[in-house]
Motif scaffolding. Structure first.
Motif, PDB file in Angstrom:
ATOM      1  N   UNK A 182       6.225  12.893   4.361  1.00 13.95           N
ATOM      2  CA  UNK A 182       5.250  11.309   5.446  1.00 13.95           C
ATOM      3  C   UNK A 182       6.736  12.141   6.902  1.00 13.95           C
ATOM      4  N   UNK A 183       7.982  11.345   6.559  1.00 15.94           N
ATOM      5  CA  UNK A 183       8.728  11.613   7.417  1.00 15.94           C
ATOM      6  C   UNK A 183       8.773  13.490   8.685  1.00 15.94           C
ATOM      7  N   UNK A 184       8.331  13.883   8.298  1.00 14.42           N
ATOM      8  CA  UNK A 184       8.301  14.812   9.214  1.00 14.42           C
ATOM      9  C   UNK A 184       6.919  14.717   9.884  1.00 14.42           C
ATOM     10  N   UNK A 185       5.600  14.543  10.210  1.00 12.15           N
ATOM     11  CA  UNK A 185       4.982  14.208  10.307  1.00 12.15           C
ATOM     12  C   UNK A 185       4.767  12.718  11.460  1.00 12.15           C
ATOM     13  N   UNK A 186       6.382  12.144  11.098  1.00 15.97           N
ATOM     14  CA  UNK A 186       6.124  10.841  12.249  1.00 15.97           C
ATOM     15  C   UNK A 186       7.190  11.432  12.940  1.00 15.97           C
ATOM     16  N   UNK A 187       8.380  12.250  13.172  1.00 16.34           N
ATOM     17  CA  UNK A 187       9.127  13.039  13.803  1.00 16.34           C
ATOM     18  C   UNK A 187       8.068  13.247  15.241  1.00 16.34           C
ATOM     19  N   UNK A 188       7.410  14.674  14.033  1.00 18.46           N
ATOM     20  CA  UNK A 188       6.845  15.676  15.027  1.00 18.46           C
ATOM     21  C   UNK A 188       5.954  14.848  16.258  1.00 18.46           C
ATOM     22  N   UNK A 189       5.287  13.975  15.630  1.00 19.41           N
ATOM     23  CA  UNK A 189       4.372  12.589  16.254  1.00 19.41           C
ATOM     24  C   UNK A 189       5.529  11.777  17.533  1.00 19.41           C
ATOM     25  N   UNK A 190       6.713  11.764  17.689  1.00 19.21           N
ATOM     26  CA  UNK A 190       6.937  11.281  18.011  1.00 19.21           C
ATOM     27  C   UNK A 190       8.245  10.613  18.017  1.00 19.21           C
ATOM     28  N   UNK A 191       8.458   9.862  16.990  1.00 13.18           N
ATOM     29  CA  UNK A 191       8.925   8.788  16.434  1.00 13.18           C
ATOM     30  C   UNK A 191      10.273   9.206  15.926  1.00 13.18           C
ATOM     31  N   UNK A 239       0.680  -1.027   0.178  1.00 18.07           N
ATOM     32  CA  UNK A 239       0.214   0.283   0.205  1.00 18.07           C
ATOM     33  C   UNK A 239       0.875   0.765  -0.141  1.00 18.07           C
ATOM     34  N   UNK A 240      -0.036   2.495  -0.497  1.00 15.86           N
ATOM     35  CA  UNK A 240       0.681   3.634   0.116  1.00 15.86           C
ATOM     36  C   UNK A 240       0.316   4.614   0.820  1.00 15.86           C
ATOM     37  N   UNK A 241       0.903   4.814   1.202  1.00 10.95           N
ATOM     38  CA  UNK A 241       0.826   5.089   3.495  1.00 10.95           C
ATOM     39  C   UNK A 241       1.196   6.433   3.327  1.00 10.95           C
ATOM     40  N   UNK A 242       2.042   7.376   2.594  1.00 16.51           N
ATOM     41  CA  UNK A 242       2.607   8.844   2.713  1.00 16.51           C
ATOM     42  C   UNK A 242       1.708   9.548   2.657  1.00 16.51           C
ATOM     43  N   UNK A 243       0.530   9.666   2.306  1.00 12.60           N
ATOM     44  CA  UNK A 243      -0.208  10.409   2.600  1.00 12.60           C
ATOM     45  C   UNK A 243      -0.883  10.475   4.338  1.00 12.60           C
ATOM     46  N   UNK A 244      -0.838   9.126   5.205  1.00  9.54           N
ATOM     47  CA  UNK A 244      -1.806   9.330   6.013  1.00  9.54           C
ATOM     48  C   UNK A 244      -0.293   9.177   7.048  1.00  9.54           C
ATOM     49  N   UNK A 245       0.063   8.417   8.221  1.00 16.01           N
ATOM     50  CA  UNK A 245       1.275   8.708   9.345  1.00 16.01           C
ATOM     51  C   UNK A 245       2.058   7.708   9.251  1.00 16.01           C
ATOM     52  N   UNK A 246       2.560   7.590  10.502  1.00 16.96           N
ATOM     53  CA  UNK A 246       3.107   5.904  10.648  1.00 16.96           C
ATOM     54  C   UNK A 246       2.840   5.173  11.487  1.00 16.96           C
ATOM     55  N   UNK A 247       1.921   5.444  12.002  1.00 18.27           N
ATOM     56  CA  UNK A 247       0.688   4.520  13.222  1.00 18.27           C
ATOM     57  C   UNK A 247       1.503   4.614  14.304  1.00 18.27           C
ATOM     58  N   UNK A 248       1.534   3.659  15.312  1.00 19.08           N
ATOM     59  CA  UNK A 248       1.805   3.716  16.359  1.00 19.08           C
ATOM     60  C   UNK A 248       3.814   3.356  15.999  1.00 19.08           C
ATOM     61  N   UNK A 249       4.318   3.700  14.742  1.00 16.96           N
ATOM     62  CA  UNK A 249       5.822   3.446  14.868  1.00 16.96           C
ATOM     63  C   UNK A 249       7.182   4.193  15.812  1.00 16.96           C
TER      64      UNK A 249
END
Length: 242
Positions: free
Chosen positions: A180-189, A149-159
Motif C-alpha cells: 500500500x505504501x509503495x503505491x502511495x509513494x509511487x503516485x507522488x505522496x 474500513x480496510x484500505x490496504x488493497x486500494x490506494x491512498x486517494x488524494x493524500x
C-alpha cells in the motif's frame, strides 16, 4: 502552495462504510480510557487506558471474540515518535492532505491537524478505534475525518502525505502495508513511518529521518523506553547490500 490555517475548531466527521459510528462505541472508549497528555507529545491529549492488560482481556474475551485488540487505547512508540516529528516539522504537512493509516488512537492524525494540514483522514478497521479518533480529535480541538474500513488493497486517494505509526508488528500485516505504501509513494505522496524496531520493518526500503527514545508502557513493551525511528519510504527498490 497556499498554506491553510491550522485544521481546528470544527467537529470531527466519523464515517464507517457511510454510517455513523455508534454511540455505544464512544461510550465504551469514555468508560475504559482516561483523557491525558501523551508522554512524548504532551501537546496532544488522548483517551488512554490506565490498566492495559485488563482492557486487552476485556476486548478479546468470550463476549467480544470478533473485536480487534484495543490498539486505540495506548500511545504506541511508533505513533509517538511520528507525532513528535510532525509537531516539530509542521512544514511536512501544513496545507497538505494527509492520510493516517491504521490510525489507532488518532495521535498522528491529530498532530498533523494541529500542524496545519489542509485535511486529515484517519483510517482504521476497528470501530472502537474510529470512535476514539473522533473523541480524541474533539478533545484537541481539531478536525479529523475518521473512517472505518480496510484500505490496504486500494490506494491512498488524494493524500499528499501518508503517515503510519507502528504498522510492521506482524508478518501478515507488513506485506500488505508495504505494498500500500509503495503505491502511495509511487503516485507522488510522501510516506513516513514511525517504528520502534519491529521485526517486520523492511529497513532497506527506507531512509532514516530521526531517532527518539520514547516512553512506553512497561506492561505492553517489557521496557519503559523504546528507541524509535522515523523513516521515509523511497520510491525505488531496496538499498544495495553493503
Amino acid at each position: 502552495m497556499n498554506r491553510s490555517p491550522p485544521n481546528r475548531d470544527t467537529p470531527s466527521r466519523v464515517t464507517g462504510h457511510n454510517r455513523p459510528v455508534s454511540e455505544l462505541s464512544a461510550a465504551f472508549v469514555r468508560l475504559h480510557a482516561r483523557l491525558a497528555p501523551v508522554a512524548f507529545v504532551p501537546e496532544v491529549r488522548l483517551h488512554q487506558a490506565d490498566e492495559p492488560i485488563g482492557l486487552w482481556e476485556l476486548t478479546e474475551g468470550q463476549f467480544r471474540s470478533d473485536q480487534p485488540p484495543p490498539f486505540w487505547a495506548f500511545a504506541w512508540a511508533g505513533g509517538q515518535a511520528l507525532a513528535r516529528y510532525v509537531t516539530d516539522h509542521p512544514q511536512l504537512v501544513a496545507g497538505r492532505r494527509v492520510l493516517d493509516l491504521a490510525a489507532g488512537s488518532g495521535l498522528v492524525a491529530i498532530a498533523a491537524a494541529r500542524a496545519g494540514a489542509a485535511a486529515v483522514r484517519a483510517v482504521e478497521i476497528d470501530e472502537l478505534a474510529v470512535a476514539a479518533v473522533a473523541l480524541n480529535a474533539e478533545a484537541n480541538g481539531v478536525r479529523v475525518d475518521a473512517e472505518l474500513g480496510d484500505v490496504l488493497d486500494g490506494d491512498a486517494g488524494d493524500a499528499e502525505v501518508v503517515l503510519a505509526g507502528d504498522v510492521f508488528y506482524s508478518e501478515a500485516m507488513a506485506g500488505r502495508v508495504l505494498r500500500f505504501l509503495l503505491r502511495a509513494v509511487r503516485s507522488g505522496a510522501r510516506v513516513l513511518v514511525g517504528d520502534p524496531g519491529r521485526a517486520y520493518l523492511p529497513r532497506d526500503r527506507f531512509d532514516e529521518l530521526a531517532v527518539y527514545d520514547v516512553p512506553v508502557s512497561e506492561a505492553l513493551e517489557s521496557v519503559r523506553v523504546k528507541r524509535t525511528t522515523v523513516w521515509q519510504l523511497r520510491a525505488g527498490g531496496p538499498k544495495p547490500a553493503g
